[in-house]
Structure formats: C-alpha cells, structure tokens
Design a protein around this motif. Structure first.
Motif, short mmCIF file in Angstrom:
data_model
loop_
_atom_site.label_atom_id
_atom_site.label_comp_id
_atom_site.label_asym_id
_atom_site.label_seq_id
_atom_site.Cartn_x
_atom_site.Cartn_y
_atom_site.Cartn_z
N VAL A 22 0.88 -1.16 0.00
CA VAL A 22 0.00 0.00 0.00
C VAL A 22 0.92 1.22 0.00
N LEU A 23 0.83 2.02 -1.06
CA LEU A 23 1.73 3.18 -1.16
C LEU A 23 1.25 4.24 -0.20
N PHE A 24 1.80 4.24 1.00
CA PHE A 24 1.14 4.86 2.11
C PHE A 24 0.73 6.33 1.99
N PRO A 25 1.61 7.28 1.81
CA PRO A 25 1.05 8.65 1.94
C PRO A 25 -0.02 8.95 0.91
N GLU A 26 0.09 8.36 -0.29
CA GLU A 26 -0.93 8.63 -1.32
C GLU A 26 -2.16 7.77 -1.09
N GLU A 27 -1.94 6.58 -0.58
CA GLU A 27 -2.99 5.58 -0.53
C GLU A 27 -3.11 5.15 0.93
N LYS A 28 -4.30 5.30 1.50
CA LYS A 28 -4.41 4.97 2.92
C LYS A 28 -4.71 3.49 3.08
N PRO A 29 -4.12 2.87 4.07
CA PRO A 29 -4.44 1.46 4.28
C PRO A 29 -5.86 1.30 4.79
N ASN A 30 -6.43 0.13 4.56
CA ASN A 30 -7.78 -0.14 5.03
C ASN A 30 -7.75 -0.40 6.54
N ARG A 31 -8.54 0.38 7.28
CA ARG A 31 -8.55 0.17 8.73
C ARG A 31 -9.96 -0.20 9.16
N PRO A 32 -10.15 -1.31 9.85
CA PRO A 32 -11.48 -1.68 10.32
C PRO A 32 -11.96 -0.72 11.40
N PRO A 33 -13.27 -0.68 11.67
CA PRO A 33 -13.80 0.30 12.63
C PRO A 33 -13.23 0.16 14.02
N ARG A 34 -12.83 -1.07 14.38
CA ARG A 34 -12.31 -1.23 15.74
C ARG A 34 -10.80 -1.08 15.80
N TRP A 35 -10.21 -0.53 14.76
CA TRP A 35 -8.76 -0.28 14.75
C TRP A 35 -8.38 0.50 16.01
N ARG A 36 -7.25 0.13 16.60
CA ARG A 36 -6.81 0.84 17.80
C ARG A 36 -5.73 1.83 17.43
N GLY A 37 -6.13 3.09 17.30
CA GLY A 37 -5.17 4.13 16.96
C GLY A 37 -5.16 5.23 18.00
N ARG A 38 -4.99 6.46 17.53
CA ARG A 38 -4.87 7.62 18.44
C ARG A 38 -6.04 7.68 19.43
N ILE A 39 -5.73 7.94 20.69
CA ILE A 39 -6.75 7.94 21.74
C ILE A 39 -7.39 9.33 21.81
N ILE A 40 -8.72 9.35 21.99
CA ILE A 40 -9.42 10.64 22.15
C ILE A 40 -10.29 10.57 23.40
N LEU A 41 -10.71 11.74 23.87
CA LEU A 41 -11.72 11.83 24.92
C LEU A 41 -12.97 12.39 24.25
N SER A 42 -14.11 11.75 24.48
CA SER A 42 -15.32 12.18 23.78
C SER A 42 -16.22 12.98 24.71
N ARG A 43 -17.21 13.61 24.10
CA ARG A 43 -18.23 14.35 24.87
C ARG A 43 -19.56 13.63 24.72
N ASP A 44 -20.46 13.84 25.66
CA ASP A 44 -21.77 13.22 25.55
C ASP A 44 -22.63 14.05 24.59
N PRO A 45 -23.84 13.56 24.23
CA PRO A 45 -24.64 14.28 23.23
C PRO A 45 -24.99 15.70 23.65
N ASP A 46 -24.94 16.02 24.94
CA ASP A 46 -25.21 17.40 25.37
C ASP A 46 -23.99 18.29 25.25
N GLY A 47 -22.87 17.75 24.85
CA GLY A 47 -21.66 18.55 24.69
C GLY A 47 -20.83 18.66 25.95
N GLN A 48 -21.16 17.85 26.96
CA GLN A 48 -20.36 17.86 28.19
C GLN A 48 -19.30 16.78 28.12
#
Lengths: 171, 317
Positions: A22-48
C-alpha cells in the motif's frame, strides 16, 4: 534440477502479479472500525465531557502512560482537571477503552502521529478532547446512571426509575 | 587523429558504462527483488526511484570511514581495491561490437580467468586483515569456494575454446556466426553459469557473506566507501559474468537489426536480471553441500563435457 527451474519459474510468474504494497502517503491502508489508533476523549450528546475522572483507565494502562487529576464542578459533576497521555509510551492496547465506564476514552483509527520532537508526543486534555460523542452517539452517562446531578434528581431521566421509598415496603 | 583517439573513447565509454551499470544495479536489483516479492522496492527518489542510486552514493561517501584499531591497516585498505581493479581489468577483453574492445588479447579468456582468480585475494585478505573471527571465517570460506569453483569454471570454457579454436574473445564471437555456442555447449553453459554465480559470491553461493551466520562475513569490519568498493565489485562481477555468458554462449554482439553494442547490452542485461531472479528464488547452500557440489558433481561434469566435445570435434575434422 527440475525443481530448481520450477522454483525460478514460479518466482518469475510473480512479475505479473499485483503488488501487495500500500503506497502509504498517497494511498491509505484499510482500517477496520475497531482499529486501535490515536486515543481521544469524547463528549456526551449534550456537549459535556464524558470523563468522570475515575482513574480506571490509568489503572488499567499496562505502560502507565495516562495521567489525570479528578476535580468537581459546582453541581458535583466529576471531570479531569488535567488529562495527559504520553503517546511515546502508549502501546495502543485498548485496555483504557475497555476499562472506561462512561465511553469517554476511545481509540480512533488515526495512526499518523509522527513527530520530530519527542515531547510533542505528550498530549494534554485540549489535544485529546473532541467535540463529539465518538463511537457511541446517544450514550450519556448521567442520564442512565441514576445519580442526582445539576438539577436532575435521582431517577428523573430515561431508563431510570425513582428511588424506592423503603418505608413504603412495610408489611 | 584516428586510432589513439578512438581507443580512448572506447576505453572511456566502457569504463563509465561499467561503473554506471554497477551503480544502477543497486537500484535495479532492489526493484526487481521487489517485483518478484510482490512489492515495489525503492520508488520515491526520482522517476521510479532511480535517483536512489544518487542517494545511496551520497550516503556511502559521507559515512564515517573507520578502520578498526586491531586491523592490519595496509592490507585492510588494499583489499577492497583489489576486487574493483581486477574486475574492471577483466572488462578490457570483452568485445562490445566489432572492433569495440579495449584490448584484443589473443589469450583473452586466460586473462579473464587470471583476473577472477586474483579477485579471491581481495576477499581472503579482507577477512584476514579485519582480525575478526567472522571475517576470517568468511575469508576462509571464500578462498575454499573460489578454489573449488575456479577449477571447473576454466574447464567449462574449454569446450567453447575447442569449438572456436581460439582464446581470443573476438574470434569466439565470430565463430558463433552460424550457431550460438549455448546449443552445442549447453552443459558448458550451465556449468559456467553456476561457476559464475559462485565467482560473484551471490545467493545461493554467498557463504563468504552469509549474513545470518557470519554477520557480514569478510566485510563485517568495513564501512563507508571501503564497504562500497566490495559492493560495487560484486555488482561489476555480476555484470562481467553476464557479459561473458553473452559473449561466449549467446553470440556476443551479433544480432539482427539493432546495432551490435546494443545487442551486447541487451544480452548482458538479460543475464543480470536472471542472476537477480536466481537470488530471488534460491536459498543459500550449506557449506559442505557447496564444496561437495563443486568437487563431486560440477568438476566431473565439466571434464566429461571436455571429453565429449573434444571427441566430437576430432570426429568431425
């Protein structure tokens, strides 16, 4: 000898195969939805912020890369005063996501995190927190947890029932 | 004007061409190995990654050129240059077209065999001068391997010499006007191919290097351009053997339509690619297999080839 020639012929036939790279910078590899990558903190639907600063992620982390400090707002709602993930240590195991009781910490499928300067791998809360619910769109911990918070009494939300009046259970 | 200037032009063209080919092979080999392993190889620098050669050269020239304090310094420095010098000298006898040849020696083939024997010194001395057990083992292996394979390399060419009646490579090419020698001399061709692989120390005969067991064999202690010389020497060796196979067995510069030097270059490149294909296919032999293969199978086959070729030549005449 014939086997040698067969082997050489087999390798030669690979000239006409599709290449697996996979020619990486031009072509992104296929990542499944449960791929474990960069960690984020999410907000609830009210924005808290979803994070209730329970420290379970920090306790679950096998490489100790999560550091946070709990604090409370005026309604008694817990949130982290700071939340710090050292990505140069993180092994992207996903234990923090599994440990999280409120779906706050989530692993995304972004993996392009290269840096030229090592301290840049330390992400603070402002880098981690996103403006959305992440993978769980409708989940709001305080609406299902049955605890009173900021004007909402016990049992007043959906999926909650009012506390049982134990004195009404007399025989 | 005339003869001296023409020979200087030929000399410069062959010299530059050989060096450029050896450098280009760094890129070609990696691309072809990539192709045969379903991947790309270097494809970033320049068109199809061809500027990788420049990048590699800049890298290898600017690396620290370190001589270990325990090494035998003069020998350590001389060793890598021997392989480059002997291989370049061998190109002098190869005809790239009618009259396009540096030295039209009447003992051309013997000169090549002499030079390829001398190149053993490079590897053996490098292994010795490094004063390192892995290098020494690599050097010893190289010496034993060369000794064994040099013998039947020379013998495999005897059939060609019988057919052409000359050691001169131009005469050998001219003798192939009717039929290329790989048809009557097919066993000789195979034996020379195998000996050539061993001579250039490439897979499956790269035991002197054997990176999985001997670190890097005879060039473990080498760095910078001294290591680069071994590398260039190996690639020039591949080019030389390919050019010789083309000359001795496949009619050299002869061919329809295209100009003779172009035919020579095409044939040489086909064999270079074949060498790389063999590298992509075969694993490394074990050391005892290598030696017994050489002495017990290849040497008798080469001798048999001479006997049969000689008998047929006498019967026809």
């Amino acid at each position: 000898m014939l086997d040698l020639l067969k082997g050489i012929w087999t390798v030669f036939k690979h000239s006409f195969r599709k290449r697996e790279t996979v020619l990486f910078p031009e072509e992104k590899p296929n990542r499944p939805p449960r791929w474990r990558g960069r960690i984020i903190l999410s907000r609830d639907p009210d924005g808290q912020e979803r994070c209730v600063a329970c420290y379970l992620c920090a306790a679950a982390c096998p490489v100790d890369c999560i550091a946070l400090q709990a604090t409370q707002d005026e309604h008694g709602r817990r949130y982290p005063a700071f939340f710090r993930i050292n990505f140069s240590r993180c092994i992207f195991c996903g234990f923090c996501e599994e440990a999280c009781p409120t779906y706050a910490i989530q692993l995304t499928n972004d993996f392009e995190m290269s840096e030229y300067y090592r301290p840049n791998f330390v992400y603070e809360k402002e880098h981690l927190l996103i403006n959305g619910p992440g993978k769980y769109h409708d989940y709001n911990f305080y609406r299902v947890a049955g605890i009173s918070i900021g004007g909402k009494g016990k049992g007043e939300s959906e999926n909650e029932s009012l506390p049982v009046d134990i004195y009404s259970l007399k025989p | 004007m005339g003869e001296p200037i023409r020979s200087i032009i030929v000399l410069a063209a062959i010299f530059v061409g050989v060096l450029a080919t050896a450098a280009g092979l760094i890129w070609l080999e990696r691309r072809l190995l990539g192709l045969w392993q379903d991947r790309y190889g270097p494809n970033r620098a320049g068109p199809f990654g061809s500027l990788q050669v420049v990048a590699d050269m800049i890298k290898i020239f600017t690396k620290e050129d370190w001589i270990p304090p325990f090494a035998d310094k003069p020998v350590f420095i001389i060793a890598p240059s021997i392989i480059v010098v002997t291989t370049i000298l061998s190109f002098a006898i190869i005809p790239f077209g009618p009259g396009i040849q540096i030295a039209n020696l009447n003992i051309g083939l013997l000169f090549f065999l002499a030079m390829s024997s001398l190149s053993v010194y490079s590897v053996a001395l490098a292994g010795w001068a490094s004063d390192n057990k892995y290098s020494l083992l690599g050097g010893l292996r190289a010496a034993a391997q060369m000794l064994g394979y040099e013998v039947f390399m020379g013998l495999s060419l005897t059939g060609v010499i019988i057919l052409a009646g000359s050691f001169n490579l131009s005469d050998i090419v001219n003798a192939q006007r009717k039929m290329w020698f790989f048809i009557p001399q097919f066993p000789g061709f195979l034996i020379f191919l195998i000996a050539g692989l061993a001579e250039t120390r490439r897979i499956p005969f790269d035991l002197p290097e054997a990176e999985n067991e001997l670190v890097a064999g005879y060039h473990t202690e080498y760095s910078g351009m001294k290591f680069g010389m071994f590398f260039v020497g190996e690639y020039m060796g591949v080019t030389l053997i390919s050019a010789l196979i083309a000359t001795l067995f496949f009619g050299g510069w002869m061919g329809p339509l295209l100009p003779p030097p172009l035919w020579m270059i095409i044939k040489t490149f086909v064999f270079i690619c074949f060498f790389i294909l063999i590298r992509a296919t075969l694993p490394r032999l074990r050391y005892d297999q290598l030696i017994s293969f050489g002495w017990k199978l290849m040497l008798p086959l080469a001798l048999l080839n001479i006997v049969v070729t000689g008998a047929v030549a006498i019967a026809i005449n």
